[in-house]
Design an enzyme around this catalytic site. Structure first.
Site, mmCIF file in Angstrom:
data_model
loop_
_atom_site.group_PDB
_atom_site.id
_atom_site.type_symbol
_atom_site.label_atom_id
_atom_site.label_comp_id
_atom_site.label_asym_id
_atom_site.label_seq_id
_atom_site.Cartn_x
_atom_site.Cartn_y
_atom_site.Cartn_z
ATOM 1 N N PRO A 88 94.160 4.401 89.598
ATOM 2 C CA PRO A 88 93.430 3.454 89.686
ATOM 3 C C PRO A 88 93.496 2.881 91.017
ATOM 4 O O PRO A 88 92.686 1.901 91.136
ATOM 5 C CB PRO A 88 93.981 2.500 88.593
ATOM 6 C CG PRO A 88 94.775 3.381 87.634
ATOM 7 C CD PRO A 88 95.127 4.457 88.524
ATOM 8 N N GLU A 115 103.913 5.841 83.948
ATOM 9 C CA GLU A 115 103.446 4.609 84.532
ATOM 10 C C GLU A 115 102.894 4.722 85.993
ATOM 11 O O GLU A 115 102.550 3.993 86.466
ATOM 12 C CB GLU A 115 104.615 3.833 84.603
ATOM 13 C CG GLU A 115 104.887 2.744 83.209
ATOM 14 C CD GLU A 115 104.113 3.074 82.264
ATOM 15 O OE1 GLU A 115 102.827 2.574 81.871
ATOM 16 O OE2 GLU A 115 104.464 3.745 81.198
ATOM 17 N N ARG A 153 77.869 20.557 90.310
ATOM 18 C CA ARG A 153 76.550 20.508 90.079
ATOM 19 C C ARG A 153 75.916 20.335 91.403
ATOM 20 O O ARG A 153 74.647 20.328 91.761
ATOM 21 C CB ARG A 153 76.045 19.512 89.079
ATOM 22 C CG ARG A 153 76.493 18.065 88.909
ATOM 23 C CD ARG A 153 76.291 17.483 87.710
ATOM 24 N NE ARG A 153 74.861 17.745 87.312
ATOM 25 C CZ ARG A 153 73.789 16.907 87.945
ATOM 26 N NH1 ARG A 153 74.151 16.166 88.906
ATOM 27 N NH2 ARG A 153 72.768 17.024 87.380
ATOM 28 N N ASP A 168 67.788 13.817 90.964
ATOM 29 C CA ASP A 168 69.012 13.057 89.950
ATOM 30 C C ASP A 168 68.976 11.620 90.395
ATOM 31 O O ASP A 168 68.583 11.329 91.728
ATOM 32 C CB ASP A 168 70.382 13.634 90.216
ATOM 33 C CG ASP A 168 70.728 14.845 89.558
ATOM 34 O OD1 ASP A 168 69.863 15.041 88.673
ATOM 35 O OD2 ASP A 168 71.900 15.185 89.738
#
Ligand code: 4GY
Length: 254
Positions: A88, A115, A153, A168
């Site tokens: 994160p 953690e 892709r 896309d």
């Protein structure tokens, strides 16, 4: 492109390699992909990969030695690979980043667990940190799969001509236009007439306008941060004028 995932849960990956676009890309030899078990590089009878944090506190920390061992092996296998840690704390992944990654020869993806990872891994072993978004997963595995799929892709030849990555959402920074298929009437709702007109120019124009208005309604931020093309600006101005007319007609009526 060669992908190498480092994880304590390699069993999560075989079914991912065996489905959809990733499977197709492997079959076409556009990519190679494998998951390596960090635990194989842990020492001792129990091959422990985590330990208590220095300084105390709740939770466990991923030990550096097994990870370093797994990374050395992965780098020996793919010498030109860049190494990403899923966390994160990383830069938030997007289509633009995926395009940059698609030009690399190899990618080593480290999936953290517990953690966090011992800080000393970062300097010598990690090129950059990537986050899937501002939330906490229990491990980086889902993030690694997302990155592998999005990057795969974009590799030339992986998608066929018709469903090419160029058409896309996001490839040009707008959301996709509205889509309809049979039946012609569903629960009392029809399909916009223009789609039956056979007029390809009109259909393309309608699709462009629905893409633009959806982007405005659902993801204003994409327009705010965009260098608008002149055609987009013209369409927004046209709507602005028309909305202005409706508003002033109403105010005159008051
Ligand atoms: N968000 N984007 C993410 C994640 C789990 C503690 C480090 C995320 O990519 N990965 O939440 N990963 C954490 C768990 C150690 C990884």
């Amino acid at each position: 492109m060669q992908f190498s995932v480092l994880t304590i849960f390699p069993e999560m990956f075989p079914s991912f390699w065996e489905h959809g676009i990733v499977r197709r890309a492997i079959a076409q030899e556009k990519i190679q992909a494998s998951a390596r078990n960090i635990r194989d590089f842990a020492s001792g009878k129990h091959r422990v990969t985590d330990d208590r944090p220095y300084g105390g506190g709740a939770g466990m920390v991923m030990k550096p030695e097994p990870l370093a061992g797994a990374l050395r092996e992965a780098k020996r296998e793919i010498p030109f690979a860049e190494t990403i840690l899923l966390t994160p704390q990383g830069r938030i992944f997007n289509q633009k980043m995926a395009k940059q990654l698609a030009s690399l020869q190899g990618l080593i993806l480290i999936c953290g667990r517990y953690e966090g990872v011992d800080e000393r891994i970062f300097d010598d072993f990690v090129d950059f940190e990537v986050s899937l978004g501002d939330y906490v997963l229990t491990g980086g595995e889902l993030g690694a799969m997302a990155i592998i799929e999005v990057v795969t892709r974009l590799i030339p030849g992986v998608l066929g001509g018709v469903d090419s990555a160029e058409s896309d959402s996001f490839s040009d920074g707008l959301l996709e236009h509205a889509q309809y298929t049979r039946p012609r009437e569903f629960e009392g709702e029809g399909v916009p007439e223009v789609l039956f007109s056979g007029n390809h120019k009109e259909i393309a124009k309608w699709r462009f306008e629905t893409a633009l208005i959806r982007t405005f309604l659902k993801r204003k931020d994409l327009l705010e941060n965009r260098n608008l093309k002149s055609r987009e600006l013209d369409t927004l101005k046209k709507w602005h004028r028309e909305i202005g007319k409706i508003i002033s007609a109403q105010s005159r009526g008051l």
